[in-house]
Design a protein around this motif. Structure first.
Motif, PDB file in Angstrom:
ATOM      1  N   MET A   1       0.796  -1.412  -0.179  1.00 18.17           N
ATOM      2  CA  MET A   1      -0.209  -0.378   0.142  1.00 18.17           C
ATOM      3  C   MET A   1       1.057   0.791   0.043  1.00 18.17           C
ATOM      4  SD  MET A   1      -3.105  -1.268   0.090  1.00 18.17           S
ATOM      5  CE  MET A   1      -3.766  -2.860   0.562  1.00 18.17           C
ATOM      6  N   GLN A   2       0.076   2.351  -0.726  1.00 14.68           N
ATOM      7  CA  GLN A   2       1.682   3.291  -0.644  1.00 14.68           C
ATOM      8  C   GLN A   2       0.495   4.601   0.312  1.00 14.68           C
ATOM      9  OE1 GLN A   2       1.486   3.902  -4.881  1.00 14.68           O
ATOM     10  NE2 GLN A   2       3.190   2.595  -5.112  1.00 14.68           N
ATOM     11  N   TRP A   3       0.733   4.410   1.991  1.00 14.92           N
ATOM     12  CA  TRP A   3      -0.174   5.127   2.571  1.00 14.92           C
ATOM     13  C   TRP A   3       0.770   6.404   2.300  1.00 14.92           C
ATOM     14  CZ3 TRP A   3      -4.588   1.856   3.663  1.00 14.92           C
ATOM     15  CH2 TRP A   3      -3.711   1.245   3.312  1.00 14.92           C
ATOM     16  N   THR A   4       0.495   7.860   2.768  1.00 16.63           N
ATOM     17  CA  THR A   4       0.248   8.447   2.532  1.00 16.63           C
ATOM     18  C   THR A   4      -0.529   9.486   3.693  1.00 16.63           C
ATOM     19  OG1 THR A   4      -1.594   9.433   1.246  1.00 16.63           O
ATOM     20  CG2 THR A   4       0.712   8.836  -0.417  1.00 16.63           C
ATOM     21  N   GLY A   5      -0.198  11.273   3.447  1.00 16.95           N
ATOM     22  CA  GLY A   5      -0.638  11.773   4.823  1.00 16.95           C
ATOM     23  C   GLY A   5      -1.125  11.511   6.518  1.00 16.95           C
ATOM     24  N   ASP A   6      -2.087  11.509   6.955  1.00 17.33           N
ATOM     25  CA  ASP A   6      -1.596  11.274   8.610  1.00 17.33           C
ATOM     26  C   ASP A   6      -2.027   9.520   8.352  1.00 17.33           C
ATOM     27  OD1 ASP A   6      -2.641  13.451   9.208  1.00 17.33           O
ATOM     28  OD2 ASP A   6      -4.090  13.314   9.680  1.00 17.33           O
ATOM     29  N   ARG A   7      -2.125   8.809   7.158  1.00 18.61           N
ATOM     30  CA  ARG A   7      -2.720   7.004   7.005  1.00 18.61           C
ATOM     31  C   ARG A   7      -1.168   6.655   7.480  1.00 18.61           C
ATOM     32  NH1 ARG A   7      -6.668   4.410   3.648  1.00 18.61           N
ATOM     33  NH2 ARG A   7      -6.746   2.826   5.034  1.00 18.61           N
ATOM     34  N   ARG A   8       0.071   8.031   6.014  1.00 17.74           N
ATOM     35  CA  ARG A   8       1.158   6.754   6.744  1.00 17.74           C
ATOM     36  C   ARG A   8       1.308   7.442   8.244  1.00 17.74           C
ATOM     37  NH1 ARG A   8       4.686   4.563   3.486  1.00 17.74           N
ATOM     38  NH2 ARG A   8       6.771   4.766   4.091  1.00 17.74           N
TER      39      ARG A   8
ATOM     40  N   GLU B   1      -2.824  -1.453  20.921  1.00 16.34           N
ATOM     41  CA  GLU B   1      -3.660  -1.996  20.588  1.00 16.34           C
ATOM     42  C   GLU B   1      -2.751  -2.565  18.982  1.00 16.34           C
ATOM     43  OE1 GLU B   1      -6.552   0.560  19.547  1.00 16.34           O
ATOM     44  OE2 GLU B   1      -7.259   1.212  22.138  1.00 16.34           O
ATOM     45  N   ALA B   2      -2.056  -1.528  18.603  1.00 23.96           N
ATOM     46  CA  ALA B   2      -1.452  -2.294  17.192  1.00 23.96           C
ATOM     47  C   ALA B   2      -0.787  -3.392  17.835  1.00 23.96           C
ATOM     48  CB  ALA B   2      -0.524  -1.004  17.187  1.00 23.96           C
ATOM     49  N   GLN B   3      -0.194  -3.615  18.867  1.00 20.94           N
ATOM     50  CA  GLN B   3       0.664  -5.159  18.606  1.00 20.94           C
ATOM     51  C   GLN B   3      -0.555  -6.111  18.831  1.00 20.94           C
ATOM     52  OE1 GLN B   3       2.987  -4.966  17.986  1.00 20.94           O
ATOM     53  NE2 GLN B   3       4.737  -4.668  18.506  1.00 20.94           N
TER      54      GLN B   3
ATOM     55  N   LYS C   1       0.470   6.752  11.035  1.00 24.44           N
ATOM     56  CA  LYS C   1      -0.329   5.412  11.254  1.00 24.44           C
ATOM     57  C   LYS C   1       0.503   5.103  11.161  1.00 24.44           C
ATOM     58  CE  LYS C   1      -4.041   7.987  12.167  1.00 24.44           C
ATOM     59  NZ  LYS C   1      -6.268   8.142  11.934  1.00 24.44           N
ATOM     60  N   PHE C   2       0.409   4.340  10.368  1.00 24.54           N
ATOM     61  CA  PHE C   2       1.782   3.634   9.395  1.00 24.54           C
ATOM     62  C   PHE C   2       2.600   2.983   9.660  1.00 24.54           C
ATOM     63  CE2 PHE C   2       3.118   1.412   5.266  1.00 24.54           C
ATOM     64  CZ  PHE C   2       3.420  -0.129   5.916  1.00 24.54           C
ATOM     65  N   GLU C   3       3.796   4.289   9.976  1.00 25.86           N
ATOM     66  CA  GLU C   3       4.996   3.828  10.308  1.00 25.86           C
ATOM     67  C   GLU C   3       4.657   3.803  11.807  1.00 25.86           C
ATOM     68  OE1 GLU C   3       6.760   7.892   8.708  1.00 25.86           O
ATOM     69  OE2 GLU C   3       7.076   7.266   6.469  1.00 25.86           O
TER      70      GLU C   3
ATOM     71  N   ARG D   1      -4.780  -5.281   8.545  1.00 22.88           N
ATOM     72  CA  ARG D   1      -5.446  -6.003   9.260  1.00 22.88           C
ATOM     73  C   ARG D   1      -5.752  -4.815  10.802  1.00 22.88           C
ATOM     74  NH1 ARG D   1      -4.347 -11.532  11.462  1.00 22.88           N
ATOM     75  NH2 ARG D   1      -5.858 -11.221  11.511  1.00 22.88           N
ATOM     76  N   HIS D   2      -4.865  -4.251  10.810  1.00 23.81           N
ATOM     77  CA  HIS D   2      -5.180  -3.264  12.301  1.00 23.81           C
ATOM     78  C   HIS D   2      -6.057  -2.635  12.105  1.00 23.81           C
ATOM     79  CE1 HIS D   2      -4.650  -0.838  15.528  1.00 23.81           C
ATOM     80  NE2 HIS D   2      -4.304   0.407  14.439  1.00 23.81           N
ATOM     81  N   GLU D   3      -6.118  -1.955  10.752  1.00 25.44           N
ATOM     82  CA  GLU D   3      -7.231  -0.730   9.933  1.00 25.44           C
ATOM     83  C   GLU D   3      -8.259  -1.476  10.312  1.00 25.44           C
ATOM     84  OE1 GLU D   3      -5.006   3.102   7.981  1.00 25.44           O
ATOM     85  OE2 GLU D   3      -5.476   1.548   6.766  1.00 25.44           O
ATOM     86  N   MET D   4      -8.497  -2.666   9.651  1.00 29.27           N
ATOM     87  CA  MET D   4      -9.420  -3.197   9.434  1.00 29.27           C
ATOM     88  C   MET D   4     -10.755  -3.698  10.586  1.00 29.27           C
ATOM     89  SD  MET D   4      -9.337  -4.975   5.845  1.00 29.27           S
ATOM     90  CE  MET D   4     -10.013  -4.231   4.124  1.00 29.27           C
TER      91      MET D   4
END
Length: 248
Positions: free
Chosen positions: A1-8, A193-195, A10-12, A33-36
């Motif tokens: 996925m090529q996440w950008t902005g705030d989602r990027r 929550e992420a882990q 959060k991803f990092e 999976r975490h997002e969904m």
């Protein structure tokens, strides 16, 4: 996925060890999976309700990816190609699922041999390796134990399968770790929550006052994958061990 902005961002923030890095397929999949299971659950529900490839591709794009340049025709073409490859793949053969270090059971055996996983009683080793009769521990629980054994010098298992109505232990989905002295270093790495989502943890129960009497007893606790305050009775039942249970 090529996440950008705030989602990027959060991803990092999500892809920190032991979760694979942002450059890996595994890290991308874990974040998806975490997002969904969280903010993007409505998108996942819409995707799950689709009944064919074309609508699934369109919904995944519009509801979840939300790209600046849709290019839906191109996405539909690649979706068809991916499905064709999947259908043409041969059936899995024994050993196909082995990782570089062998199967999960092989890796557990290695950790046991190295003294990284110890047991209160010998029968627990048989249970962890799936050598017992009756109810077996789930592969997801084996994977969690393997992960935990790599995050701390040693874990000492005091309980796996035991009877009890409504207990995750009775379903082979729970493990108790008796050497609670590892909690201070281990639990801050896990109790986010992420882990919790990435490791497939349903329950985490530990009385955090065992680390510091001034702690909230529920500082690290989760239920159904979410932060949770267990009642004093439940906390009291988990005063001398760390309890983990995995999702089905």
């Amino acid at each position: 996925m090529q996440w950008t902005g705030d989602r990027r961002k959060k991803f990092e923030a999500f892809c920190v060890p032991p979760i694979p890095g942002t450059e890996t397929n595994e890290g991308n999949y874990a974040f998806m999976r975490h997002e969904m299971k969280g903010d993007e659950k409505p998108a996942f529900d819409a995707f799950a309700a689709t009944t064919n490839l074309a609508s699934a591709t369109a919904v995944f794009m519009s509801k979840y990816e939300r790209p600046g340049v849709p290019a839906l025709d191109e996405r539909q073409d690649w979706a068809r190609k991916a499905l064709d490859v999947f259908r043409a793949a041969p059936p899995d053969q024994p050993g196909d699922a082995q990782a570089a270090g062998g199967t999960i059971v092989d890796q557990l055996r290695a950790q046991i041999k190295a003294g990284k996983i110890t047991f209160k009683e010998p029968a627990l080793q048989s249970q962890l390796l799936g050598l017992n009769t009756g109810t077996k521990v789930t592969p997801k629980l084996q994977a969690l134990v393997l992960k935990l054994s790599g995050m701390t010098p040693v874990i000492r298992i005091s309980s796996l399968i035991r009877t009890g109505a409504g207990s995750f232990h009775a379903a082979g989905r729970a493990v108790d770790i008796a050497n609670e002295e590892i909690a201070a270093a281990l639990l801050p790495q896990i109790a986010t929550e992420a882990q919790i989502a990435a490791l497939g943890i349903d329950e985490l129960i530990f009385d955090a006052r065992r680390i510091n009497p001034n702690n909230d007893p529920n500082k690290f606790n989760f239920d159904q994958g979410r932060k949770h305050n267990f009642n004093p009775s439940t906390i009291g039942d988990h005063g001398d061990h760390i309890h983990f249970a995995v999702t089905a």
